[in-house]
Structure formats: structure tokens, C-alpha cells
Design a protein around this motif. Structure first.
Motif, PDB file in Angstrom:
ATOM      1  N   ASP A 227     -40.980  -7.386  -9.173  1.00 62.16           N
ATOM      2  CA  ASP A 227     -41.674  -6.908 -10.376  1.00 62.16           C
ATOM      3  C   ASP A 227     -41.902  -5.402 -10.273  1.00 62.16           C
ATOM      4  OD1 ASP A 227     -43.003  -6.769 -12.731  1.00 62.16           O
ATOM      5  OD2 ASP A 227     -44.861  -7.672 -12.015  1.00 62.16           O
ATOM      6  N   ASN A 290     -48.958  -2.647 -11.435  1.00 62.72           N
ATOM      7  CA  ASN A 290     -50.070  -1.796 -11.858  1.00 62.72           C
ATOM      8  C   ASN A 290     -50.109  -0.511 -11.036  1.00 62.72           C
ATOM      9  OD1 ASN A 290     -52.571  -1.393 -13.424  1.00 62.72           O
ATOM     10  ND2 ASN A 290     -53.530  -1.486 -11.411  1.00 62.72           N
ATOM     11  N   ARG A 501     -50.802  -8.055 -16.389  1.00 62.67           N
ATOM     12  CA  ARG A 501     -49.397  -7.667 -16.542  1.00 62.67           C
ATOM     13  C   ARG A 501     -48.773  -8.525 -17.640  1.00 62.67           C
ATOM     14  NH1 ARG A 501     -44.737  -4.857 -16.404  1.00 62.67           N
ATOM     15  NH2 ARG A 501     -43.182  -5.528 -14.918  1.00 62.67           N
TER      16      ARG A 501
END
Length: 528
Positions: A227, A290, A501
């Protein structure tokens, strides 16, 4: 400029992808150089016109129109450029000669910050509302007409019967307004050369795995889907560049990665930042998305951020080894070449994505279900004999994303959307309960609902407003929304200490009292 304005106007109101392709292609065939080249630069995000900022435009229009009228009109219309275009007063002496797009670009590119207000006002005076809208969108770099860079390049390829992948490979070796490209497209010149230039090659993409029947782990290799940001690292002619999945040059946002890549070649991987160790070493080195967001979109990165959010690339594939094109080789051979190539790279900046060993799909599904690491989205399945081909090809690569997490949150605020949604309150901020009975925002979502649900939510917002802050409305804390999200992370930037997210509205919970919505403590457990 008139033709470009008409093109933008038509694209705004065209939903069909094929219809958009036809409109862009027709414009490119009918428009002469260099206007069409500048139009392509605008549609693909290749224009950088720093002299004009939104604050400058607001100051210009408020000097000619009542500021209260402008604010009310902006709130109603939902788009600053459209509001200014409609409100701008026509000059008393009439408009001058029509402007060409190239003239507009030349003016905006050469004007200084101090000279920008007068130059922009003079151009607005020479245009009608449609042209003014196009000018302001062009000047601020915010076209937002439902066109991706890839779609614009596809339209160019279709307009002149070219291969879109060939156009994509040449694109980053050329500069606007792309005169050599159009000369080649029309048969007036040779194909532009891209040798010794670090150009972008289109990525190979994966289909979502909807049914594992027919997919055998004997034929497919499994690895984690990370990710981060899909990135291509290219070195040629003594220069290294990093490209995003969309083909955007992101080298300046990650200078330490580019500086560490000195071997000629082209690699495919995932840009990540370092995080605290979690689980095994291969996964623990990567931080959450993040954390990666702190680095995105920066033209220069301060030393503190380079140290605090140190970037690296987890490598997936190799396209070129030196000048040798490996894309036609099967995945298994490319994987061996990738491992050999990566062994020569700085291990602090580059590593190879580990393969997942599983005896079958049941075991793989169990591993996938338990993969709640901050930097893992799911599993990739790659056919061992697959070549590296641009785009999505059925049966070659699959992505098997983990199931989303969900939470019941309370609607706190709503904001009007933009463009087609400017008349609806379509952006929703939602929160969860603290131990003291306070609601704190934990996320914001603007998709996941149907058109009918949007109308229902818009009605709810208007009927339950308790306060207004410009375009934002605060509502009664009575509506529960089931929110789906990929992951949730600790965040110092948010009052709740959490950031979601990819949040989206999955259900409107009219059946659930707001007092029974989730708590910050429960969401923090998911983050940990």
C-alpha cells in the motif's frame, strides 16, 4: 482559444468515455500547431504556469464585482473559475481580437508575479464567458473535466491511428507543444527518438480476482500487494527519473531514491516509507500510506522530512536491464533478472518484494485475511509465464485485495461538491465517540453511495442543519453512516489522532441510534 473552450465545455458534459475520445480526437485533427500541443499539455498536466494563483483571481474579481455577491455566487455555483467567468463584467469598449491558445500560454508563461494581475485582467476582457472559464482553468492547472492523462494520449493515438503505448513511451522524452510528435502522427516527419532519455513505459496492471477457480498456485506466483505508490525507476543517459502510475514525474518528491539508483535500467516497484517494525522483517520495514502522504506532491523536501519519512522502493519487476528490453520474457525469468539486478543496489533504498509460500488457496486466503499490516493491501497473483505488457490483460496478473474494514460513524458536517455535484451536499465528515461522550472527526468521504442515496443525504443535510460555515453545514448528530475503509492509522494531524485510508459510505444506518456508533478507542484497536 474559442475551440479549446468549446472542447472543455463539451468534456464537462460528456460522460461516455468513447464520446470523450472522439471529441478530443476531432479537436486534435482540426486544430493547428502549436495550439493542439498546448491543449494536450493542459489535458495531461504538463503545463506549469506559476504566476497565477487562486488568491490573485479572487482579488481581481472582487475589485470589479461586489465581494458579497461573488461569495454568494461561488457558494451556489460550486466552482470559482465558473463563477468568475460568469460574473466578469464585459468591457465598455468591446472585446479585441480573439486570442489563440498559444498566445494565452506564452503570456502566462512569461509574465512575472507582479505583472500577472494586469495581464490576466486584459485577457479576461478580451473573452466571452466560455473562454474565460477555459483561461482560468488553464492558468490554475485545475481543469477537472473528467480526463486522465492516459485518456488524452489514447485520444491522440486514435486521432492519427497510432499505438497508444508507442505514444506513451515517447511522451516524456518530448516537451510541449510536441511538434515532432504531431509531425510523425501526420506523416510529415520521422518517429521521434527516445534513446538515452529516461522515458516512462506504461505499467502492467492487474484484474481484480473475483473467482479463484482456474487459478492454480502451480501456474501463479503470489506476493504481497503493498500500500504505497506504484513507481517506475528509469535511468538512461546518465539521468534517473521516478514516474507514478499515471506517468507523472515524481523525482523531486523522492530525491534520495533517485540519487541511489545509478545502474542503467527500468524497474517497477512500490514507493514506501520506513516504519516501525511490525511482524516479520519483510513487512515491518514499510510504514503506512498515511506516513507516505507527507512526501507526496512536494517539489522540494526538507532535510527533517527526508530523515523522518525516509523513502525506499520495494521492487516488483524489471523492464530493462541496461539497454536490453526484458518485457517479452516470462515473469519467472524476469524475476531472476530482477533479483540479480537488485543485488547491485543500495539495500537501504531498494529491496525485492518477497514471494508468499502457500500450499494452496485456502492457506493463501488465511494469510491474506490476517494481513492487516499498515502497508499491505492484499495479495498479487502473477502468471509465471506472463510477459510484461501494458495495461490489463486477462489471465496474467490478478489483485486480491483484503476485505475492507467497517465502522459505524456519526455524520457531523457536509459540504457541497464541485462540478456536477455543486448543487448537492455530497462531501461528508463523520466522527466517533470519545470516552467523555464527545464526537471527534475520523474521516471524510464523498463516494460509495448511489444517486438516490445522494439525494436522500442532501435532503437530510438541508433539513437538519444547525450551523453554517461558508459552504459547510454542521448537522444534528443523529445520523449513523456505515463507513468502509482499507485501513486506519495513527495521525498527529487530526484531533482524533486517527486517519482512515480510502473511506467510503457503504450504508446509511437509519436503524441505529447515534449513541450506539463506534468509539475512538475501538477504531484505535483497528489501527494497532
Amino acid at each position: 482559444m474559442r475551440a479549446f473552450a468549446e472542447l472543455l465545455d463539451s468534456l464537462v458534459y460528456t460522460r461516455s468515455r468513447n464520446a470523450k475520445l472522439r471529441r478530443i480526437a476531432a479537436y486534435l485533427r482540426a486544430t493547428p500547431d502549436p495550439d493542439r500541443g498546448w491543449a494536450m499539455a493542459a489535458l495531461t498536466g504538463g503545463l506549469d504556469l506559476p504566476a497565477v494563483k487562486p488568491a490573485l483571481i479572487r482579488a481581481l474579481v472582487e475589485a470589479r464585482v461586489d465581494p458579497v455577491l461573488f461569495a454568494l455566487s461561488r457558494d451556489f455555483v460550486g466552482d470559482s473559475a465558473e463563477t468568475v467567468a460568469l460574473l466578469w463584467p464585459a468591457p465598455q469598449d468591446g472585446r479585441g481580437e480573439p486570442m489563440r491558445l498559444a498566445e494565452v500560454v506564452d503570456t502566462l508563461a512569461s509574465v512575472s508575479r507582479s505583472g500577472a494581475p494586469a495581464a490576466l485582467a486584459a485577457m479576461l476582457d478580451r473573452m466571452d464567458a466560455g473562454e474565460r472559464f477555459a483561461l482560468l482553468k488553464l492558468a490554475t492547472g485545475a481543469l477537472r473535466v473528467g480526463i486522465s492523462a492516459r485518456l488524452a494520449k489514447t485520444a491522440l493515438a486514435q486521432a492519427f491511428a497510432l499505438d497508444v503505448d508507442a505514444v506513451e513511451e515517447l511522451w516524456h522524452g518530448l516537451a510541449p507543444p510536441y511538434a515532432p510528435l504531431f509531425a510523425w502522427a501526420e506523416g510529415r516527419g520521422a518517429r521521434p527518438a527516445a534513446e538515452d532519455v529516461p522515458v516512462f513505459r506504461p505499467f502492467m496492471l492487474a484484474h481484480p480476482l473475483e473467482d479463484e477457480a482456474g487459478v492454480s498456485l502451480a501456474e501463479y506466483a503470489a506476493e504481497w500487494k503493498w500500500d504505497g505508490i506504484r513507481a517506475q525507476i528509469v535511468r538512461a543517459g546518465g539521468e534517473t527519473r521516478l514516474y507514478s502510475r499515471a506517468g507523472d514525474d515524481i523525482t523531486r518528491s523522492f530525491p534520495e531514491v533517485a540519487a541511489a539508483f545509478a545502474a542503467q535500467g527500468v524497474l517497477d516497484g512500490e514507493l514506501l516509507v520506513r516504519g516501525e517494525a511490525q511482524g516479520d522483517a519483510a513487512r515491518g520495514a514499510a510504514g503506512s500510506f498515511n506516513a507516505l502522504q507527507q512526501r507526496l506532491g512536494r517539489k522540494s523536501v526538507p532535510a527533517r522530512m527526508l530523515a523522518e519519512y525516509s523513502a525506499f522502493v520495494r521492487l516488483y519487476d524489471i523492464l530493462f536491464d541496461g539497454a536490453e528490453d526484458l518485457r517479452a520474457l516470462p515473469w519467472a525469468e524476469r524475476r531472476a533478472r530482477l533479483e540479480a539486478f537488485a543485488a547491485r543496489l543500495d539495500p537501504a533504498r531498494f529491496d525485492v518484494s518477497a514471494l508468499i509460500e502457500a500450499p494452496g488457496f485456502d492457506a493463501l486466503a488465511e494469510l491474506r485475511a490476517g494481513a492487516r499490516d499498515a502497508a499491505i493491501e492484499g495479495v498479487m497473483l502473477k502468471r509465471r509465464d506472463s510477459p510484461y505488457v501494458a495495461g490489463r490483460r486477462a489471465g496474467l496478473w490478478y489483485k486480491w485485495k483484503r476485505d475492507p474494514l467497517t465502522a459505524d460513524c456519526v455524520l457531523l458536517y457536509a459540504q457541497r461538491g464541485s462540478g456536477k455535484r455543486s448543487s448537492f451536499y455530497s462531501d461528508y465528515t463523520f466522527g466517533a465517540w470519545t470516552a467523555n461522550g464527545e464526537l471527534l472527526p475520523v474521516g471524510k468521504a464523498y463516494f460509495g453511495f448511489t444517486d438516490e442515496e445522494l439525494k436522500w443525504l442532501d435532503r437530510f443535510v438541508r433539513q437538519h442543519t444547525v450551523n453554517r460555515f461558508g459552504p459547510v453545514r454542521e448537522v444534528e448528530k443523529v445520523l449513523v453512516l456505515e463507513v468502509a475503509f482499507d485501513s486506519i492509522h495513527e495521525s498527529k494531524r487530526h484531533k482524533s489522532g486517527l486517519a482512515m485510508r480510502f473511506p467510503r459510505i457503504s450504508r446509511i444506518r437509519t436503524d441505529k441510534p447515534a449513541a450506539e456508533a463506534d468509539t475512538i478507542a475501538a477504531l484505535r484497536l483497528l489501527a494497532n
